[in-house]
Motif scaffolding. Structure first.
Motif, short mmCIF file in Angstrom:
data_model
loop_
_atom_site.label_atom_id
_atom_site.label_comp_id
_atom_site.label_asym_id
_atom_site.label_seq_id
_atom_site.Cartn_x
_atom_site.Cartn_y
_atom_site.Cartn_z
N THR A 115 -0.97 150.66 93.99
CA THR A 115 0.03 149.84 94.63
C THR A 115 1.19 150.77 95.19
O THR A 115 1.45 150.85 96.22
CB THR A 115 0.10 148.68 93.84
OG1 THR A 115 -1.01 147.82 93.78
CG2 THR A 115 1.09 147.68 95.07
N GLU A 116 1.63 151.40 94.14
CA GLU A 116 2.68 152.38 94.40
C GLU A 116 2.48 153.35 95.05
O GLU A 116 3.42 153.80 95.59
CB GLU A 116 3.45 152.63 92.87
CG GLU A 116 3.89 151.44 91.96
CD GLU A 116 5.08 150.95 92.68
OE1 GLU A 116 6.33 151.42 92.76
OE2 GLU A 116 5.07 149.57 93.34
N GLN A 117 1.36 154.12 94.78
CA GLN A 117 1.13 155.06 95.60
C GLN A 117 0.94 154.62 97.27
O GLN A 117 1.41 155.45 98.20
CB GLN A 117 -0.53 155.73 95.40
CG GLN A 117 -0.81 156.90 96.30
CD GLN A 117 -0.31 158.16 95.62
OE1 GLN A 117 0.04 158.26 94.70
NE2 GLN A 117 -0.31 159.25 96.57
N LEU A 118 0.68 153.48 97.66
CA LEU A 118 0.42 152.96 98.97
C LEU A 118 1.68 152.60 99.39
O LEU A 118 2.42 152.89 100.56
CB LEU A 118 -0.52 151.70 98.81
CG LEU A 118 -0.87 151.34 100.39
CD1 LEU A 118 -1.61 152.42 101.15
CD2 LEU A 118 -1.95 150.29 100.21
N SER A 119 2.64 151.71 98.37
CA SER A 119 3.82 151.45 99.00
C SER A 119 4.86 151.35 97.69
O SER A 119 4.89 150.38 96.99
CB SER A 119 3.74 149.87 99.47
OG SER A 119 5.13 149.36 99.84
N PRO A 120 5.64 152.24 97.46
CA PRO A 120 6.36 152.43 96.40
C PRO A 120 7.44 151.32 96.43
O PRO A 120 8.08 150.87 97.18
CB PRO A 120 7.13 153.89 96.35
CG PRO A 120 6.22 154.56 97.30
CD PRO A 120 5.56 153.71 98.27
N GLY A 121 7.57 150.69 95.01
CA GLY A 121 8.48 149.64 94.76
C GLY A 121 7.81 148.16 95.11
O GLY A 121 8.29 147.18 94.50
N GLN A 122 6.49 148.23 95.66
CA GLN A 122 5.96 146.95 96.01
C GLN A 122 5.25 146.09 94.72
O GLN A 122 5.25 144.92 94.91
CB GLN A 122 4.61 147.14 96.99
CG GLN A 122 4.21 146.07 97.69
CD GLN A 122 5.15 145.38 98.80
OE1 GLN A 122 6.15 145.76 98.92
NE2 GLN A 122 4.80 144.24 99.20
N TRP A 123 4.90 146.59 93.66
CA TRP A 123 4.30 146.21 92.68
C TRP A 123 5.17 145.13 92.09
O TRP A 123 4.96 143.93 91.61
CB TRP A 123 4.05 147.06 91.57
CG TRP A 123 3.27 146.53 90.29
CD1 TRP A 123 3.83 146.13 89.18
CD2 TRP A 123 1.89 145.91 90.15
NE1 TRP A 123 2.92 145.54 88.35
CE2 TRP A 123 1.76 145.50 88.86
CE3 TRP A 123 0.65 146.39 90.84
CZ2 TRP A 123 0.35 145.03 88.38
CZ3 TRP A 123 -0.57 145.93 90.27
CH2 TRP A 123 -0.62 145.41 89.09
N ASP A 124 6.35 145.63 91.94
CA ASP A 124 7.54 144.60 91.33
C ASP A 124 8.04 143.66 92.43
O ASP A 124 8.77 142.24 91.90
CB ASP A 124 8.75 145.52 90.95
CG ASP A 124 8.35 146.16 89.52
OD1 ASP A 124 7.35 146.07 88.79
OD2 ASP A 124 9.09 147.26 89.28
N ALA A 125 7.78 143.65 93.42
CA ALA A 125 8.31 142.81 94.71
C ALA A 125 7.32 141.77 95.02
O ALA A 125 7.71 140.94 95.77
CB ALA A 125 8.75 143.58 96.08
#
Length: 214
Positions: free
Chosen positions: A124-134
Motif C-alpha cells: 500500500t505504501e509503495q503505491l501511495s505513501p501515507g495511505q495505510w494509516d489514513a
C-alpha cells in the motif's frame, strides 16, 4: 553486492550492469507496478501487479483465487523505468534510457498474520505513501480473500542506460539530428470520488506527493 548466477549474468551490454545492492533498492523503490512472470499448466504468463519491499524481501498480493500466486515454482519479477528515447543517426543505434531490475526465485506464501499485514502495508505504501494509516484497516474477511507472497531479493540483476546515442564514428558527420527525448511523469490533480458523503479535504500525503519514477 548483487548475486552473480547464470540467470543474472549479463550476456550483452555488460557495462550497463549494476552490482551494488543499493541500485536494486533504488529501482524497486521508485516503481509502482512490477511484472510477475510465471508458468501455469505449462504456459507462460506475465501479470502486472503491485508490490512492496521490506529489506531484502519483495511482497506481492492478489486474490486467493489467482493462479499466478498459487504456484510453488520459480518466477521472474521485473520492474522497468523508461527515462527517454535515444535517437541516433542510424536506426541500428536507436535505444532507450532506462533503469530496470530483474528478480528470480521461488516465492513463499505468507501465512503468519503479522508478516501478512506488514507485507500489505508495504504494498500500500509503495503505491501511495501515507495511505495505510489514513484508511480503514482490512477486516478478517478481506484478509482471508487476499493472498500475500514473499520473494527473496537474493538473486537479482540491475541494468541502467543513460546518456546520448552511440553512433558509428563515420556517422557523426551526417546531417541528421540525434539526441535524447526525455520522458517525465507527473501526477494530475486529485479527483474526488463523487460518492463521498462528507466534506473531506484531500490529504497532504496525496497533494504533496512528488513525481513518480525517481
Amino acid at each position: 553486492m548483487l548475486s552473480t548466477t547464470s540467470r543474472t549474468s549479463l550476456g550483452r551490454s555488460k557495462e550497463r550492469g549494476r552490482t551494488d545492492r543499493e541500485d536494486l533498492y533504488a529501482v524497486l523503490d521508485a516503481g509502482l507496478v512490477c511484472h510477475l512472470g510465471v508458468v501455469i499448466d505449462g504456459s507462460p504468463r506475465v501479470v502486472p501487479t503491485g508490490y512492496g519491499r521490506i529489506g531484502d524481501t519483495l511482497y506481492l498480493h492478489g486474490s486467493t483465487g489467482a493462479a499466478s500466486l498459487r504456484g510453488t515454482g520459480e518466477v521472474c519479477v521485473t520492474v522497468t523505468h523508461l527515462d527517454g528515447v535515444v535517437l541516433a543517426r542510424s536506426v541500428f543505434h536507436h535505444s532507450m534510457n532506462y533503469r530496470s531490475a530483474m528478480i528470480y526465485g521461488r516465492p513463499r506464501l505468507v501465512v503468519e498474520d503479522e508478516e501478512r499485514l506488514a507485507g500489505l502495508r508495504a504494498i500500500t505504501e509503495q503505491l501511495s505513501p501515507g495511505q495505510w494509516d489514513a484508511t480503514r484497516a482490512p477486516t478478517r474477511k478481506e484478509l482471508a480473500a487476499t493472498a500475500v507472497v514473499a520473494l527473496s531479493l537474493a538473486e537479482a540483476s540491475v541494468k541502467v542506460r543513460q546518456g546520448p546515442p552511440s553512433d558509428d564514428p563515420e556517422d557523426y558527420s551526417l546531417p541528421i539530428w540525434a539526441g535524447v527525448l526525455p520522458l517525465r511523469q507527473s501526477w494530475g490533480a486529485p479527483e474526488t470520488d463523487p460518492a463521498l458523503t462528507v466534506d473531506v479535504d484531500v490529504p497532504a500525503h496525496i497533494t504533496s506527493r512528488p513525481a513518480p519514477g525517481r
